[in-house]
Enzyme design. Structure first.
Site, PDB file in Angstrom:
ATOM      1  N   THR A   1       0.812  -1.218   0.000  1.00 41.15           N
ATOM      2  CA  THR A   1       0.000   0.000   0.000  1.00 41.15           C
ATOM      3  C   THR A   1       0.846   1.269   0.000  1.00 41.15           C
ATOM      4  O   THR A   1       0.292   2.365  -0.083  1.00 41.15           O
ATOM      5  CB  THR A   1      -0.924   0.029   1.230  1.00 41.15           C
TER       6      THR A   1
ATOM      7  N   LYS B   1      -4.948  12.478   9.455  1.00 42.71           N
ATOM      8  CA  LYS B   1      -4.546  13.850   9.138  1.00 42.71           C
ATOM      9  C   LYS B   1      -5.600  14.528   8.271  1.00 42.71           C
ATOM     10  O   LYS B   1      -5.901  15.714   8.456  1.00 42.71           O
ATOM     11  CB  LYS B   1      -3.191  13.843   8.421  1.00 42.71           C
TER      12      LYS B   1
ATOM     13  N   HIS C   1      -6.619   2.414  54.193  1.00 38.97           N
ATOM     14  CA  HIS C   1      -5.933   3.567  53.611  1.00 38.97           C
ATOM     15  C   HIS C   1      -4.498   3.216  53.208  1.00 38.97           C
ATOM     16  O   HIS C   1      -3.551   3.939  53.538  1.00 38.97           O
ATOM     17  CB  HIS C   1      -5.959   4.756  54.569  1.00 38.97           C
TER      18      HIS C   1
END
Length: 508
Positions: free
Chosen positions: A65, A138, A272
């Site tokens: 491609t 883009k 905690h």
């Protein structure tokens, strides 16, 4: 001119139906390799990319491609200000615009996870895919970019608004960034200890794990996976109870890390992020009962981690104690049924796989700290008795136990233990003497005959004198302070065993 869609996907979920729907809407579909074969096998009309480029796939598909006929078709601007020039160039070169790019990438992570050899892993680094995704993202004002099958229905709408196109573009760049981060982490794995000058963290939000809020109701929160790492709490199965909260995740992770330090049946209670009750015992039920009784006040609303399967008898032993989370390697069906009926809000978890190796990160405003995990074990130490009095065998066992706890408690901390159970914990103090005072206050009469461990050295002899006044018989600390001789002298004066480990374990 018909619209064109380029489809080339590794994850083929839903792609045949999607491509068919595009064809029905007048698109010409371009495709490559396995995707083209799947579309043709399903009777969907699709054109090979090589027919468009006029150039065959080469190098075993490495190049197919990367061609102006593809990237020109994707990148040509179609906004009024620039469309004329760009479209004229396409026409001059005989290139048709591409209006939709649907690409997801070679299965790099899956190949890596399968244990494939290096050459195979490298071959699964996608090149053309990221290039097409980034080009389409883009040009997202004109080209729809899809990297997630969940977005296929959006692309089939009559019109897709610019804000949705921009969201898809952002998702596409995140997709390629995460992919590159995974590759970088793999290639840099042998150098991880050197902390490279630049690194990228791949964070993926866990599906279905949007948290109601953060540490406080006014804070938004979410939970993410780092790369492909696994974790015992991150990947735990929640069998019953309410969804996990931000604080639940943090505290449960701390509890599970500590309980894994022990080979014997063990229970860790955390409040905690600090241990408030820890015990080892012959059975897991007894370990729970001893850990609970070590600090019945603090365990209320706490987190419990056990390193053995939980049966019905152990489950029933939690009656009368309100807990937020219980995590274990296994929960029997009978125990789960009891929890669901008697403690429906209790989050009951079966721990996931062991934590992945690698550095740990801590956020700063505008950045992160990174460090190797504190994986040092008791067997890695070389404890040195520096006092006249030698610890007994039972004291040695308790010192090793207390050291494991102090390693996981927040600094400054002091831990008192006796008989494989914490009797007093002072953690998170800004002064070591304050931590010691909290520990002996918590212990009360149980301090007599107990041992004491600290994660860092003593700058003064005040902790030793306080501990001895309460009947503590042995003290373990890293050593290394300027006044060590004074500390040892105080221990000898008070007939207390003093052991230096030479290893500090601050935890902030």
């Amino acid at each position: 001119m018909n619209k064109q869609a380029l489809i080339s996907v590794s994850d083929k979920a839903g792609v045949v139906d999607f491509a068919r729907a595009l064809v029905e809407r007048g698109y010409t579909v371009l495709s490559t390799g396995g995707t083209l074969g799947a579309l043709h096998a399903a009777g969907v009309a699709a054109t090979a990319v090589s027919d468009v480029t006029g150039f065959p796939e080469i190098m075993d598909g490495r190049v197919k491609t990367l061609h102006p006929s593809i990237h020109g078709g994707i990148l040509a601007r179609r906004d009024p200000e620039n469309a004329g020039a760009h479209l004229a160039e396409l026409e001059a070169q005989g290139i048709d615009p591409i209006d939709l790019v649907c690409v997801n990438l070679y299965p790099f992570r899956e190949t890596l996870a399968s244990g494939a050899d290096h050459a195979t892993v490298i071959e699964n680094i996608d090149i053309g895919g990221p290039a097409m995704i980034r080009a389409a993202a883009k040009n997202h004002a004109s080209v729809l970019v899809l990297v997630d099958p969940a977005d296929y229905p959006l692309a089939l709408q009559d019109a897709v608004e610019l804000k949705d196109r921009q969201r898809l573009a952002a998702k596409a760049y995140a997709h390629t960034a995460a992919y590159d981060a995974a590759i970088s982490a793999y290639l840099n794995a042998d150098e991880a200890a050197d902390f490279p000058a630049q690194t990228t963290l791949e964070l993926t939000q866990l599906a279905g794990e949007g948290l109601r809020y953060g540490e406080n109701p006014h804070q938004s929160a979410a939970v993410y996976r780092l790369g492909q790492q696994r974790g015992p709490v991150l990947d735990a199965r929640v069998l019953s109870g309410k969804p996990m909260s931000y604080n639940n995740y943090a505290d449960t992770d701390a509890a599970w890390a500590l309980v894994q330090e022990f080979d014997a049946p063990a229970c860790v209670c955390v409040k905690h992020a600090n241990p408030c009750g820890v015990a080892v015992a012959p059975t897991i039920r007894t370990a729970w009962e001893r850990a609970r009784d070590a600090d019945t006040l603090s365990v209320f609303g706490g987190i419990v981690a056990l390193n053995r399967p939980v049966d019905l008898e152990t489950a029933q032993a939690t009656r009368g104690t309100f807990l937020e989370v219980l995590i274990a390697p296994e929960i029997s069906p009978e125990a789960l049924e009891w929890f669901a009926s008697k403690k429906p809000d209790l989050r009951v978890l079966v721990a996931g796989p062991s934590a992945s190796s690698g550095p740990e990160y801590r956020p700063l405003v505008g950045g992160f700290l990174a460090q190797d995990r504190d994986s040092r074990t008791w067997d890695d130490l070389c404890p040195e008795v520096v006092s006249v009095r030698q610890p007994s065998d039972s004291e040695w066992a308790d010192l090793a136990f207390a050291w494991r706890v102090t390693k996981h408690a927040r600094s400054n901390n002091v831990v008192l233990a006796r008989g494989g159970t914490t009797v007093g914990v002072g953690a998170g103090a800004v002064s070591r003497i304050w931590a010691a005072e909290r520990a002996v206050q918590n212990a009360g009469a149980a301090a007599a005959g107990a041992v004491l461990a600290s994660e860092a050295f003593f700058p003064y002899d005040d902790v030793v004198r306080l501990a001895a006044s309460m009947g503590v018989t042995a003290v373990l600390q890293p050593g290394g302070a300027k006044r060590d001789p004074e500390i040892v002298a105080a221990a000898n004066e008070l007939n207390v065993s003093m052991i230096f480990t030479g290893s500090r374990h601050f935890r902030h």
